[in-house]
Design a protein around this motif. Structure first.
Motif, mmCIF file in Angstrom:
data_model
loop_
_atom_site.group_PDB
_atom_site.id
_atom_site.type_symbol
_atom_site.label_atom_id
_atom_site.label_comp_id
_atom_site.label_asym_id
_atom_site.label_seq_id
_atom_site.Cartn_x
_atom_site.Cartn_y
_atom_site.Cartn_z
ATOM 1 N N TYR A 493 47.504 42.033 36.323
ATOM 2 C CA TYR A 493 48.385 41.168 37.117
ATOM 3 C C TYR A 493 48.377 39.758 36.519
ATOM 4 O O TYR A 493 47.314 39.175 36.287
ATOM 5 N N GLN A 494 49.564 39.211 36.281
ATOM 6 C CA GLN A 494 49.710 38.006 35.467
ATOM 7 C C GLN A 494 49.571 36.697 36.242
ATOM 8 O O GLN A 494 50.425 35.799 36.155
ATOM 9 N N VAL A 495 48.489 36.583 36.998
ATOM 10 C CA VAL A 495 48.154 35.327 37.663
ATOM 11 C C VAL A 495 46.651 35.135 37.518
ATOM 12 O O VAL A 495 45.874 36.088 37.666
ATOM 13 N N LYS A 496 46.230 33.924 37.216
ATOM 14 C CA LYS A 496 44.810 33.633 37.092
ATOM 15 C C LYS A 496 44.227 33.468 38.492
ATOM 16 O O LYS A 496 44.359 32.421 39.125
ATOM 17 N N LEU A 497 43.598 34.519 38.978
ATOM 18 C CA LEU A 497 43.159 34.567 40.378
ATOM 19 C C LEU A 497 41.707 34.116 40.510
ATOM 20 O O LEU A 497 40.821 34.877 40.904
ATOM 21 N N GLU A 498 41.472 32.858 40.196
ATOM 22 C CA GLU A 498 40.135 32.304 40.337
ATOM 23 C C GLU A 498 39.795 32.121 41.809
ATOM 24 O O GLU A 498 40.673 31.917 42.654
#
Length: 728
Positions: A493-498
């Protein structure tokens, strides 16, 4: 509060006069900086009260609660324990019918009260609200109340063996030399005990606990292996939740080592007591020289136990006394049963059923070892599966309210409730209205729906602050955006889910918005049921969602507006919530056929429900029983007796091997393959059945029965059709 108490909140002297620590804060904010005193953690307080009864006892009941927890006996007989975890402003007390425990003449109430002092997902501990309150009524007249005449002692027998899990529990190195062995007997001399202190400033608000107590029962090992003299390996046959118990009689001050775990070490006949799930279950008990009965106070998750007497001359161990005291919420195995001609499907059903059974305590726990807390996302799946397996809705209703009460902290709700750890996950909050609506569908309880409705509106208003011009959410950065868990289950999934401690910038992305639009749709349904007028924004949001994330060329949804990557997560939710155009449905189904369960066990529920919405029942069945890496069959191949946190032990370094959020097949088999739809009009249960069983299953036997209904479904290869007999 639902009653006026005449009893007093009583506490030990070291807590007297301490003002409560405020544990509540938003996750992105700092809480109160005052530190909890270490010496006031892990406190085991023994409380006694003797009294005389001269009247005839026709009926009697005792109201009692404690912070954090109590175990109650009357005249040496076990009555119960509790309460269920709760916020101080909506704190539960228990009521017990006790006429059969009392007698004419002298009587004794004894309470083993525990205050942990840690901030975690288990209790709302660590706030200095230690203590208890009680009232005894005989023949509907107040006979006894907690006051300064009650006596107590702090026992040092439960010595600190370290903290395990996520600050979850203290290990118990019990020293039997320090146990007051007869303190729960009437003739025990408590003259050197102290009188309790009365806290007139206590701020708990008490409500009668709406759920029953837990079931407790003993089981024997299925196998005991003597590794060598004074060294035993015990196997209880499956992962359970509870307490290992035994009796020992050895030398005074002799130490016995107890190791517990969910599995054995690789290629060794030894317990893996350093669990994958970040728990270490290694404890030492010190014998008194007499007969010592081991009773741990706090529970653990385990299958195997290793008992070692390290003294080569020891004669302390008696294998015939090895047993486990199992605990879980009320559960009858025969209430709901399933059997089919596919042995793989049967085993999957069983590990899911076991997970729900042992993972449901006073709450729907995500992991009854590492966290012991109730997460909203987990509760939506586990709660529904538990209802189908038991017929119980009281715990489901309590879960709905638990999270509604967390609006005291944030109108956007907390991810864990109730609990002292302040954690926020946007995906979970967006699903609370679905939890509420499902409860209403099953119960017909419109009064409760109306009571909870303002929380739904406040939740919607909270998320509206993140809307951009077209209505979609962007930069919901004060709650963690999860998408799926663990990280490697997100299909790139192309979101940086920090997580929030890294100050993420999530932007505008698919999954959070799909959940948001789905929530708006759900709240509209609730408004319709309650005849509340509203301006319908669903169509506008649906169009905005398509414009932002639908790729016309691929006929698939993408993760963000700036990428052409189509994770499976970005497509199952639009399919589930009716956001996908008709032309996209086949492409999404084909994507799922290609990728399979390219998600975590949690999001597998949504994937399977999305397929059910478009009638892909054969694909649903094939995905449930598939033998690829991401499958329930992988768990079984790896020795599962309960569901894992992930598909395989190696997919997450701290994998829990008992995680009920993986129990989706229970729901899918009942709702979609068997086609059972349960609802309640408010007056009676209603049942609809439209089976969608694959041809491969030539034999099926399913029963669901409880106090409200009975359903039987049979399919046999020697006969045609189904034999369905709902009995209301």
């Amino acid at each position: 509060m639902d009653k006026i108490w005449q009893g007093k909140w009583i506490t030990e002297s070291k807590f007297y006069g301490l003002s409560p620590i405020n544990l509540f804060h938003r996750e992105i904010e700092e809480g109160e900086k005052r530190k909890h005193l270490e010496k006031l953690k892990n406190r085991h307080m023994l409380v006694r009260k003797t009294f005389t009864i001269t009247e005839d006892i026709k009926t009697a009941y005792l109201d009692i609660t404690a912070d954090d927890y109590y175990k109650l006996k009357i005249n040496g007989k076990t009555v119960g324990e509790g309460p269920a975890p709760a916020y101080f402003f909506h704190y539960f007390y228990n009521r017990y019918q006790v006429e059969n425990y009392l007698k004419e003449g002298e009587n004794l109430i004894s309470v083993h009260l525990y205050y942990q002092g840690l901030v975690n997902r288990v209790w709302n501990s660590g706030d200095y609200r230690q203590g208890m309150i009680a009232e005894l009524f005989i023949n509907d007249k107040l006979k006894l109340k907690s006051d300064k005449s009650w006596k107590y002692k702090i026992t040092e027998a439960y010595q600190n063996g370290g903290i395990t899990g996520y600050q979850t529990q203290f290990l118990e190195n019990i020293d039997f030399n320090l146990i007051d062995k007869n303190w729960q007997q009437l003739d025990y001399d408590d003259s050197n005990w102290s009188n309790v202190c009365v806290n007139n400033s206590d701020d708990h608000k008490f409500y009668k606990q709406p759920i029953s107590g837990l079931d407790f029962y003993y089981i024997k090992p299925v196998k005991i292996n003597k590794i060598k003299d004074n060294h035993y390996l015990i196997d209880f046959g499956q992962i359970i939740v509870g307490y290992f118990q035994m009796t020992a009689k050895g030398f005074k001050n002799e130490r016995i080592e107890i190791r517990q775990g969910e599995e054995l070490r690789e290629d060794e006949d030894r317990v893996r007591y350093n669990l994958r799930s970040n728990c270490k279950y290694q404890e030492f008990i010190t014998l008194s020289g007499g007969k010592d009965k081991l009773n741990f106070y706090d529970y653990k998750v385990f299958r195997y136990v290793e008992v070692i007497a390290h003294n080569p001359d020891s004669k302390a161990l008696y294998p015939e006394t090895f047993k486990a005291l199992v605990r879980h919420y009320k559960f009858e195995d025969e209430n709901t049963t399933f059997y089919s001609s596919n042995s793989k499907l049967n085993r999957i059903w069983q590990i899911c059923k076991n997970s729900v059974k042992y993972g449901t305590q006073y709450q729907y726990l995500d992991c009854p070892g590492r966290e012991k807390g109730q997460y909203l996302g987990d509760a939506l799946i586990t709660g529904l599966a538990h209802h189908y397996l038991t017929g119980d809705l009281k715990l489901y209703k309590k879960a709905v309210q638990d999270f509604a009460l967390s609006s005291y902290i944030s109108p956007g709700l907390m991810a864990v409730a109730p609990g002292g750890l302040m954690q926020e996950i946007a995906d979970y909050s967006l699903q609370w209205p679905a939890l509420l609506l499902k409860y209403y569908r099953l119960s017909g309880d419109k009064k409760f729906l109306r009571k909870m409705y303002p929380t739904a509106e406040k939740l919607l208003a909270y998320f509206k602050q993140f809307q951009r011009g077209d209505g979609l959410l962007t930069e919901v950065n004060e709650k963690w955006n999860l998408v799926d868990w663990p990280k490697n289950m997100r299909d790139n999934y192309q979101v940086k889910l920090e997580q929030l401690n890294k100050k993420p910038e999530y932007g505008c992305h698919n999954v959070i918005n799909a959940f948001f639009v789905g929530m708006v749709k759900t709240i509209n349904e609730i408004r319709d049921i309650l005849s509340i007028e509203y301006k319908n924004q669903f169509s506008k949001l649906k169009q905005a969602f398509r414009e932002a994330f639908y790729n016309q060329n691929k006929k698939l949804f993408v993760d963000t507006e700036t990428t052409d990557h189509s994770a499976v997560h970005s497509n199952i939710l639009p399919l589930l919530y009716g956001l996908a155009p008709a032309e996209a449905e086949k492409e999404i189904v084909d994507l799922i056929k290609e990728k399979g369960l390219k998600c975590g066990v949690y999001m597998a529920y949504y994937l399977l429900k999305a397929l059910a919405r478009v009638g892909e029942y054969s694909l649903i069945y094939n995905l449930i029983v598939n033998e690829n890496k991401n499958s329930w069959n992988t768990m079984i191949k790896e020795g599962a007796t309960t569901c894992f946190e992930v598909w395989s032990k190696e997919q997450k370094k701290n994998t829990s091997l008992l995680h009920p959020w993986a129990s989706a097949p229970i729901i899918i088999i009942i709702e979609d393959l068997l086609g059972i739809e349960l609802s309640n009009s408010g007056k009676r249960n209603q049942i609809k059945m439209t089976p969608h069983l694959p041809a491969e299953l030539d034999r099926i036997k399913f029963t669901m029965q409880n106090k409200d209904l009975k359903i039987e479904i049979k399919k046999d290869s020697s006969q045609t059709g189904f034999f369905i007999s709902p009995v209301l």
